[in-house]
Design a protein around this motif. Sequence first.
Motif, PDB file in Angstrom:
ATOM      1  N   LEU A  47     -19.137   9.828  -2.411  1.00 23.75           N
ATOM      2  CA  LEU A  47     -17.929  10.505  -2.885  1.00 23.75           C
ATOM      3  C   LEU A  47     -16.929   9.500  -3.460  1.00 23.75           C
ATOM      4  CD1 LEU A  47     -16.827  13.419  -2.990  1.00 23.75           C
ATOM      5  CD2 LEU A  47     -15.582  12.929  -0.875  1.00 23.75           C
ATOM      6  N   ALA A  48     -16.814   8.341  -2.820  1.00 23.10           N
ATOM      7  CA  ALA A  48     -15.896   7.305  -3.319  1.00 23.10           C
ATOM      8  C   ALA A  48     -16.315   6.850  -4.711  1.00 23.10           C
ATOM      9  CB  ALA A  48     -15.858   6.124  -2.356  1.00 23.10           C
ATOM     10  N   ARG A  49     -17.590   6.621  -4.899  1.00 21.88           N
ATOM     11  CA  ARG A  49     -18.085   6.204  -6.211  1.00 21.88           C
ATOM     12  C   ARG A  49     -17.911   7.307  -7.243  1.00 21.88           C
ATOM     13  NH1 ARG A  49     -18.031   0.782  -5.945  1.00 21.88           N
ATOM     14  NH2 ARG A  49     -19.610  -0.096  -4.572  1.00 21.88           N
ATOM     15  N   LEU A  50     -18.122   8.538  -6.832  1.00 22.37           N
ATOM     16  CA  LEU A  50     -18.019   9.663  -7.764  1.00 22.37           C
ATOM     17  C   LEU A  50     -16.632   9.762  -8.369  1.00 22.37           C
ATOM     18  CD1 LEU A  50     -19.206  12.280  -9.020  1.00 22.37           C
ATOM     19  CD2 LEU A  50     -18.437  13.480  -6.941  1.00 22.37           C
ATOM     20  N   TYR A  51     -15.614   9.570  -7.555  1.00 19.05           N
ATOM     21  CA  TYR A  51     -14.232   9.717  -8.023  1.00 19.05           C
ATOM     22  C   TYR A  51     -13.582   8.389  -8.417  1.00 19.05           C
ATOM     23  CZ  TYR A  51     -14.520  14.502  -6.207  1.00 19.05           C
ATOM     24  OH  TYR A  51     -14.874  15.812  -5.971  1.00 19.05           O
ATOM     25  N   GLY A  52     -14.328   7.315  -8.388  1.00 23.90           N
ATOM     26  CA  GLY A  52     -13.814   6.029  -8.855  1.00 23.90           C
ATOM     27  C   GLY A  52     -12.947   5.287  -7.859  1.00 23.90           C
ATOM     28  N   PHE A  53     -13.026   5.647  -6.583  1.00 23.70           N
ATOM     29  CA  PHE A  53     -12.257   4.923  -5.568  1.00 23.70           C
ATOM     30  C   PHE A  53     -12.945   3.601  -5.247  1.00 23.70           C
ATOM     31  CE2 PHE A  53     -10.889   9.328  -4.814  1.00 23.70           C
ATOM     32  CZ  PHE A  53      -9.509   9.156  -4.782  1.00 23.70           C
ATOM     33  N   GLN A  54     -12.126   2.611  -4.897  1.00 25.19           N
ATOM     34  CA  GLN A  54     -12.656   1.279  -4.609  1.00 25.19           C
ATOM     35  C   GLN A  54     -12.706   0.967  -3.117  1.00 25.19           C
ATOM     36  OE1 GLN A  54      -9.582   0.470  -7.611  1.00 25.19           O
ATOM     37  NE2 GLN A  54     -10.723  -1.415  -8.031  1.00 25.19           N
ATOM     38  N   GLY A  55     -12.397   1.967  -2.318  1.00 24.05           N
ATOM     39  CA  GLY A  55     -12.440   1.757  -0.876  1.00 24.05           C
ATOM     40  C   GLY A  55     -12.318   3.057  -0.112  1.00 24.05           C
ATOM     41  N   LEU A  56     -12.533   2.961   1.213  1.00 20.64           N
ATOM     42  CA  LEU A  56     -12.452   4.108   2.116  1.00 20.64           C
ATOM     43  C   LEU A  56     -11.515   3.766   3.266  1.00 20.64           C
ATOM     44  CD1 LEU A  56     -16.265   4.874   2.126  1.00 20.64           C
ATOM     45  CD2 LEU A  56     -14.510   6.454   1.282  1.00 20.64           C
TER      46      LEU A  56
ATOM     47  N   THR B 228       0.020  -2.609  -4.802  1.00 20.50           N
ATOM     48  CA  THR B 228      -1.270  -3.261  -5.060  1.00 20.50           C
ATOM     49  C   THR B 228      -2.414  -2.322  -4.727  1.00 20.50           C
ATOM     50  OG1 THR B 228      -1.336  -4.204  -2.818  1.00 20.50           O
ATOM     51  CG2 THR B 228      -0.319  -5.538  -4.556  1.00 20.50           C
ATOM     52  N   HIS B 229      -2.179  -1.390  -3.792  1.00 22.55           N
ATOM     53  CA  HIS B 229      -3.195  -0.431  -3.365  1.00 22.55           C
ATOM     54  C   HIS B 229      -2.556   0.947  -3.206  1.00 22.55           C
ATOM     55  CE1 HIS B 229      -4.785  -4.343  -2.133  1.00 22.55           C
ATOM     56  NE2 HIS B 229      -5.996  -3.809  -2.074  1.00 22.55           N
ATOM     57  N   LEU B 230      -3.299   1.975  -3.604  1.00 23.16           N
ATOM     58  CA  LEU B 230      -2.861   3.352  -3.407  1.00 23.16           C
ATOM     59  C   LEU B 230      -3.978   4.115  -2.698  1.00 23.16           C
ATOM     60  CD1 LEU B 230      -1.104   4.093  -6.828  1.00 23.16           C
ATOM     61  CD2 LEU B 230      -0.006   4.011  -4.573  1.00 23.16           C
ATOM     62  N   VAL B 231      -3.593   4.831  -1.625  1.00 21.90           N
ATOM     63  CA  VAL B 231      -4.553   5.577  -0.812  1.00 21.90           C
ATOM     64  C   VAL B 231      -4.325   7.066  -1.030  1.00 21.90           C
ATOM     65  CG1 VAL B 231      -5.511   5.905   1.495  1.00 21.90           C
ATOM     66  CG2 VAL B 231      -4.442   3.719   0.887  1.00 21.90           C
ATOM     67  N   CYS B 232      -5.372   7.779  -1.388  1.00 17.15           N
ATOM     68  CA  CYS B 232      -5.269   9.204  -1.696  1.00 17.15           C
ATOM     69  C   CYS B 232      -5.932  10.026  -0.594  1.00 17.15           C
ATOM     70  CB  CYS B 232      -5.939   9.477  -3.045  1.00 17.15           C
ATOM     71  SG  CYS B 232      -5.840  11.187  -3.588  1.00 17.15           S
ATOM     72  N   GLY B 233      -5.247  11.067  -0.150  1.00 15.46           N
ATOM     73  CA  GLY B 233      -5.811  11.900   0.920  1.00 15.46           C
ATOM     74  C   GLY B 233      -5.752  13.377   0.605  1.00 15.46           C
TER      75      GLY B 233
ATOM     76  N   LEU C 101      -9.883   6.135  -0.833  1.00 13.63           N
ATOM     77  CA  LEU C 101      -9.943   7.534  -0.411  1.00 13.63           C
ATOM     78  C   LEU C 101      -9.834   7.565   1.098  1.00 13.63           C
ATOM     79  CD1 LEU C 101     -10.567  10.568  -0.906  1.00 13.63           C
ATOM     80  CD2 LEU C 101     -13.004   9.976  -0.709  1.00 13.63           C
ATOM     81  N   THR C 102      -8.864   8.331   1.623  1.00 14.25           N
ATOM     82  CA  THR C 102      -8.704   8.387   3.067  1.00 14.25           C
ATOM     83  C   THR C 102      -9.388   9.620   3.635  1.00 14.25           C
ATOM     84  OG1 THR C 102      -7.105   8.213   4.889  1.00 14.25           O
ATOM     85  CG2 THR C 102      -6.464   9.580   3.032  1.00 14.25           C
ATOM     86  N   ILE C 103      -9.951   9.479   4.807  1.00 12.95           N
ATOM     87  CA  ILE C 103     -10.789  10.510   5.427  1.00 12.95           C
ATOM     88  C   ILE C 103     -10.131  11.015   6.692  1.00 12.95           C
ATOM     89  CG2 ILE C 103     -13.076  10.970   6.398  1.00 12.95           C
ATOM     90  CD1 ILE C 103     -14.001   8.453   4.813  1.00 12.95           C
ATOM     91  N   GLY C 104     -10.016  12.315   6.827  1.00 10.28           N
ATOM     92  CA  GLY C 104      -9.468  12.901   8.041  1.00 10.28           C
ATOM     93  C   GLY C 104      -8.529  14.039   7.733  1.00 10.28           C
ATOM     94  N   SER C 105      -7.383  14.002   8.398  1.00 13.33           N
ATOM     95  CA  SER C 105      -6.382  15.039   8.201  1.00 13.33           C
ATOM     96  C   SER C 105      -5.025  14.461   8.553  1.00 13.33           C
ATOM     97  CB  SER C 105      -6.671  16.252   9.086  1.00 13.33           C
ATOM     98  OG  SER C 105      -5.575  17.137   9.087  1.00 13.33           O
TER      99      SER C 105
ATOM    100  N   VAL D 125       0.836  -1.199   0.000  1.00  9.10           N
ATOM    101  CA  VAL D 125       0.000   0.000   0.000  1.00  9.10           C
ATOM    102  C   VAL D 125       0.871   1.249   0.000  1.00  9.10           C
ATOM    103  CG1 VAL D 125      -1.876   1.222   1.181  1.00  9.10           C
ATOM    104  CG2 VAL D 125      -1.727  -1.287   1.320  1.00  9.10           C
ATOM    105  N   GLY D 126       0.481   2.230  -0.808  1.00  4.59           N
ATOM    106  CA  GLY D 126       1.181   3.506  -0.826  1.00  4.59           C
ATOM    107  C   GLY D 126       0.216   4.651  -0.556  1.00  4.59           C
ATOM    108  N   TYR D 127       0.590   5.549   0.382  1.00  5.23           N
ATOM    109  CA  TYR D 127      -0.223   6.732   0.679  1.00  5.23           C
ATOM    110  C   TYR D 127       0.284   7.917  -0.146  1.00  5.23           C
ATOM    111  CZ  TYR D 127      -3.056   5.084   4.626  1.00  5.23           C
ATOM    112  OH  TYR D 127      -3.976   4.439   5.410  1.00  5.23           O
ATOM    113  N   TYR D 128      -0.664   8.682  -0.647  1.00  3.28           N
ATOM    114  CA  TYR D 128      -0.321   9.878  -1.415  1.00  3.28           C
ATOM    115  C   TYR D 128      -1.109  11.060  -0.871  1.00  3.28           C
ATOM    116  CZ  TYR D 128      -0.073  13.244  -5.242  1.00  3.28           C
ATOM    117  OH  TYR D 128       0.117  14.388  -5.987  1.00  3.28           O
ATOM    118  N   TRP D 129      -0.377  12.135  -0.537  1.00  4.30           N
ATOM    119  CA  TRP D 129      -1.002  13.363  -0.014  1.00  4.30           C
ATOM    120  C   TRP D 129      -0.472  14.536  -0.817  1.00  4.30           C
ATOM    121  CZ3 TRP D 129      -0.271  15.603   5.618  1.00  4.30           C
ATOM    122  CH2 TRP D 129      -1.182  16.639   5.810  1.00  4.30           C
ATOM    123  N   TYR D 130      -1.315  15.028  -1.694  1.00  2.41           N
ATOM    124  CA  TYR D 130      -0.909  16.087  -2.630  1.00  2.41           C
ATOM    125  C   TYR D 130      -0.430  17.335  -1.904  1.00  2.41           C
ATOM    126  CZ  TYR D 130      -1.342  19.642  -6.313  1.00  2.41           C
ATOM    127  OH  TYR D 130      -1.107  20.666  -7.196  1.00  2.41           O
ATOM    128  N   GLU D 131      -1.055  17.678  -0.808  1.00  2.00           N
ATOM    129  CA  GLU D 131      -0.758  18.934  -0.107  1.00  2.00           C
ATOM    130  C   GLU D 131       0.681  18.993   0.399  1.00  2.00           C
ATOM    131  OE1 GLU D 131      -2.128  21.062   4.038  1.00  2.00           O
ATOM    132  OE2 GLU D 131      -3.663  20.029   2.858  1.00  2.00           O
TER     133      GLU D 131
END
Length: 515
Positions: A130-139, A54-59, A98-102, A32-38
């Motif tokens: 929101l997950a479905r809207l942006y095409g994410f497969q998990g939360l 295998t998995h990428l998490v976007c925040g 899609l990751t939720i929080g801060s 798993v890889g986390y990505y935080w644009y900010e």
Amino acid sequence: MVSKTIIVLISLIFLVISLEFRPSNAQTRIRVGYYWYEQDSSFLLSDINSTLFTHLVCGFASVNSTTNQLYVSSSDEKYMSIFTNTVKQKNPSVTTLLTIGSGTGKLTYSSMLMSNSTFRKSFIESSIRLARLYGFQGLDIWWISSDIISLDMINIIVLLQEWRAAIVSEARNSNKSQLILTAMANSSPNLGSGSYPIGSFRKYLDWVHIMSSEYTNPEETYFTGAHAALYNPTTNVNTDHGLTSWINTGLSANKLVLCLPFYGFAWTLVNPRNNGVGAPATGPAITEDGAMTYKSIKNYIKKSRANNVSYAKEKGLLGYFVWQISYDDKWVLSQAAADQERSNFLHQKDNKQLRQVLVIVFTTAAAILLISFVIYFSFLKKLKLIGRVNFARESKNIKYYPAAAGDFNSNAHELWKDGRGMEFLDPSLDDLHSTCKKMRCLQIALLCVQEIPNDRPNMLEVSSMLKNETKYVKIPKKPAFSKQTNEDEEQNDESTSKPELCSVSDAPFTEVLAR
């Protein structure tokens, strides 16, 4: 004895098969890889080497404190809306969450959690939408910290239960795959006044990201330390102790994902000459909080990351996650971790293939042996009229004492030929009223001891004849080692040369010739 032998063989076959196909700790591990644009806006989505994961998490998605609904800021939406499509271009099989929080605030949704069911429902429904809207497969929940658990343990359990139920319902109604639901948690399950709700984690989450890092940092401790120590003999604050505690508390290893931090910390030393682990320090160095990405300290981490990947495999963990991918430098760490994982997989695959070959060979051999036993003992049972032959007997019409196998075979053949085969058989045999059956068995037995190998039936033919599946049974010639020759083979022309088919042997056993 026969049935016991067959049972043992069958047991061995099923034992080997069960060993090969039993559940194994060698499950497919996730990367798993986390990505935080900010945190690094210069790191473009198109730069992500998604083949290493295998998995990428976007925040991060945030919670509106008024509506309790999930939302994405306008500045984040421009990359979050294309995240999934972009990373799938290089790796179509990668799964996105899609990751939720801060990234900094751990109490983002505590107020919502302490509210009523209407607020929770609003939050849950908006997260799925929101997950479905942006095409994410998990939360992914960033994060369920000890602070939140201590404030509202009951409502976090209810939240997870309602969230999972909503995910299942939405998938069923939309005919889509269920969204994955994961969470980030502390390195240890033990809290000051209790522990995480292990049962709820096990039941409602697909897996848990364990933040096995930041055991120490220059803002809180005034001595240097390994902030992600895999082991530490001086304290329980280390990765191995934390993960072992999670497992011992009841969350299985295949639901735990280990953190590989792609960053470290720098301390300002009291004495530059004393610069080992545990050296006195006065606070952060180089950066405001002392945190440094791998790009700044890349000569330090590569070897330790490979060790951690091997540890995750040996521990039976589901996999690892990295925080975060933009901290890497030319994918050196991600590649090292992926290579180590693939090396483990290939080694495991080679061993599995070897086991499969051994299973095939052993099972085939055992099956052949089993079939042979069944045919042999079935044949032997029906030929007990041969096995019980009295080697020295006296009857009304004939008295003989065979001195060798040749005499024995000749006498049997002569009696059968003259229609007096019953005189050759032991009267104590079963089926006393089935003369035809016994004579057929004697005929088959004589065929099995023919001089020429090609005249002898194989085991399948014998079995077929014994079962009356073959209507026509050949007429046996003189058996091997008979003293007389076959009458139909005698030649009046003595000058005609012919191979000798009959011979005499005084030995009790004959040479075995393959059919």
